[in-house]
Design an enzyme around this catalytic site. Structure first.
Site, mmCIF file in Angstrom:
data_model
loop_
_atom_site.group_PDB
_atom_site.id
_atom_site.type_symbol
_atom_site.label_atom_id
_atom_site.label_comp_id
_atom_site.label_asym_id
_atom_site.label_seq_id
_atom_site.Cartn_x
_atom_site.Cartn_y
_atom_site.Cartn_z
ATOM 1 N N ARG A 166 23.584 0.828 26.396
ATOM 2 C CA ARG A 166 21.835 1.512 27.066
ATOM 3 C C ARG A 166 22.070 1.342 28.559
ATOM 4 N NH1 ARG A 166 19.438 -1.683 22.378
ATOM 5 N NH2 ARG A 166 19.152 -0.414 20.654
ATOM 6 N N LYS A 177 11.464 -2.448 17.997
ATOM 7 C CA LYS A 177 9.925 -1.999 16.871
ATOM 8 C C LYS A 177 10.351 -2.302 15.533
ATOM 9 C CE LYS A 177 10.446 2.290 18.433
ATOM 10 N NZ LYS A 177 11.244 1.983 18.926
ATOM 11 N N GLY A 221 16.572 4.184 15.727
ATOM 12 C CA GLY A 221 17.230 3.080 15.005
ATOM 13 C C GLY A 221 16.816 1.419 14.706
ATOM 14 N N HIS A 222 16.363 1.081 14.220
ATOM 15 C CA HIS A 222 15.943 -0.468 14.171
ATOM 16 C C HIS A 222 16.809 -1.541 13.701
ATOM 17 C CE1 HIS A 222 12.200 1.162 14.932
ATOM 18 N NE2 HIS A 222 11.884 1.953 13.656
ATOM 19 N N ASP A 240 14.106 1.434 21.666
ATOM 20 C CA ASP A 240 14.933 0.132 22.064
ATOM 21 C C ASP A 240 14.387 -0.931 22.316
ATOM 22 O OD1 ASP A 240 17.568 2.021 20.855
ATOM 23 O OD2 ASP A 240 17.295 2.906 22.554
ATOM 24 N N GLN A 250 11.573 6.149 18.327
ATOM 25 C CA GLN A 250 11.837 6.227 20.009
ATOM 26 C C GLN A 250 10.589 5.571 20.939
ATOM 27 O OE1 GLN A 250 11.826 9.742 18.250
ATOM 28 N NE2 GLN A 250 14.089 8.777 17.592
#
Length: 427
Positions: free
Chosen positions: A304, A16, A40-41, A13, A223
């Protein structure tokens, strides 16, 4: 042969997607080399926000060929849904290539993932429940289903039978669940074959030929380093190798062809799921980082966990990946703090430790040793060069660079594609 690896240098997270998208217009191929739709991006282009789960970020660059490599595990329903969503928004997805050797996430992998995690109770790992781990387990156990198997009904049926022979025993006798019908799984998987056919290719050959032709290939990890199955905070890790070595095994491109390895660092630290997190904050600062940074998982939807920057982890990421550069993201989130603590070492049983402990026990007991750096209050989202940043923001970046062991070549000062300061070109 300009082959670059771009990966997360923390627990994932880190941003990227933005980094890959920034380079997307300058590269010919963007390759996902591991993971699945547990990653996820988020990419922001103009006033448009795109949440990508399985597709490489390069899918948004019209001149780029996006590739799903052999090291990825693919849920066909998720992939087709994601492609459909992008097509509806006018994004051309026709150039996508999928390795025929990539493994398929089947409905029984998702079932096993969810049931097993529930069974673990308070000992659960915090998986996404999307079948990633069980699919990689079948791959290692040599009972996996590959994309190419969708085009041979006989082989597909034999493989599903072999996999369910054991899994149905486990589901019915251990977890008190209903057995999964072989015919139903085979029928569902065969239903994806025709839709995926235009994308399936020998991606190992394609990528190596591209490099021989001096094309630029960017390898994009999902990741992050600390979630690597071998080099992360085991057992609270993913089921693949997001570290730089995984780019080679997950794509079929040899290590001598990699010219640069770029680590993505968030200006603070976040983590999703269970596991140790030395700099985690449970106070108002942690809540503020989560709120200002929009820290909610793209794929999981979970909040998060947030904490201050951890230089020990950054140094470790530099070492195990052989990082040549860092891309520092979300520096703008830290605007407004008078003092910004940075973890420079750990205290473990009264000892000061400046490198990541290899012992799981030690890491669980690690307490952060902080150094406070002066903060800034000026808005930095309009900064176009390093000199445009406030002096304290410049000093913060320089301090992180020195502590982390690799040069910071780009800085994210906002979520937009153009809200980036490029110090040194990656290409």
């Amino acid at each position: 042969m300009p082959a670059l690896v771009l990966l997360g240098a923390q627990w994932g997270d880190e941003g990227k997607g933005k980094a890959t998208d920034l380079l997307g217009g300058s590269v010919d191929y963007v390759v996902r080399y591991q993971g699945g739709n547990n990653a996820g991006h988020t990419v922001v282009v103009g006033d448009q926000k795109y949440a990508l789960h399985l597709l490489p970020s390069g899918i948004l660059s019209p001149t780029c060929v996006p590739v799903i490599g052999n090291g990825v595990v693919v849920d066909p329903s998720v992939l087709l849904s994601e492609l459909s969503g992008l097509n509806e928004r006018g994004v051309d997805t026709s150039k996508l290539l999928i390795s025929g050797n990539a493994h398929i996430i089947t409905p029984y992998h998702v079932t096993v993932d969810k049931v097993t995690e529930r069974f673990l109770g308070k000992r659960k790992i915090g998986t996404t429940g999307r079948g990633i781990g069980p699919t990689y387990a079948d791959k290692i156990n040599r009972v996996g289903i590959r994309v190419q198997d969708l085009y041979d009904e006989s082989i597909l049926t034999q493989k599903v039978e072999a996999a369910l022979d054991v899994k149905n025993q486990m589901l019915t006798k251990l977890y008190n669940r209903r057995a999964i019908a072989i015919e139903q799984v085979v029928e569902e998987l065969l239903g994806y074959a025709e839709k995926l056919a235009p994308y399936v290719a020998d991606t190992v050959l394609v990528l190596n030929q591209a490099l021989e032709e001096d094309k630029v290939v960017l390898f994009e990890g999902g990741q992050g380093t600390l979630l690597d199955i071998d080099h992360g905070t085991y057992p609270f890790v993913t089921s693949s190798n997001p570290t730089a070595g995984g780019a080679c095994t997950g794509s079929g491109v040899g290590p001598t062809k990699i010219s640069r390895v770029i680590g993505i660092l968030k200006a603070y630290t976040t983590r999703v799921g269970a596991g140790p997190f030395p700099t985690e904050l449970f106070d108002e600062d942690g809540q503020a980082l989560r709120r200002i940074g929009g820290e909610r998982g793209v794929t999981t939807g979970r909040d998060r966990r947030c904490g201050w920057f951890d230089a020990v982890i950054a140094r470790y990421a530099t070492r195990v990946n052989g990082l040549t550069d860092f891309f520092l993201t979300k520096l703008d989130v830290l605007t407004g703090w008078e003092q910004i603590p940075v973890c420079v070492a750990y205290e473990i049983d009264g000892r000061r430790v400046e490198e990541l402990p290899y012992s799981q026990t030690d890491f669980h007991h690690a307490k952060p040793v902080y150094e406070n750096l002066p903060g800034w209050s000026e808005d930095i989202t309009k900064a176009k060069s390093f000199a445009d940043l406030p002096k304290n923001a410049q000093n913060y970046v320089k301090a992180l660079e020195e502590m982390s062991g690799a040069p910071i070549s780009a800085i994210g000062v906002g979520p937009g594609r153009d809200e980036t300061i490029e110090i040194n070109s990656f290409l």
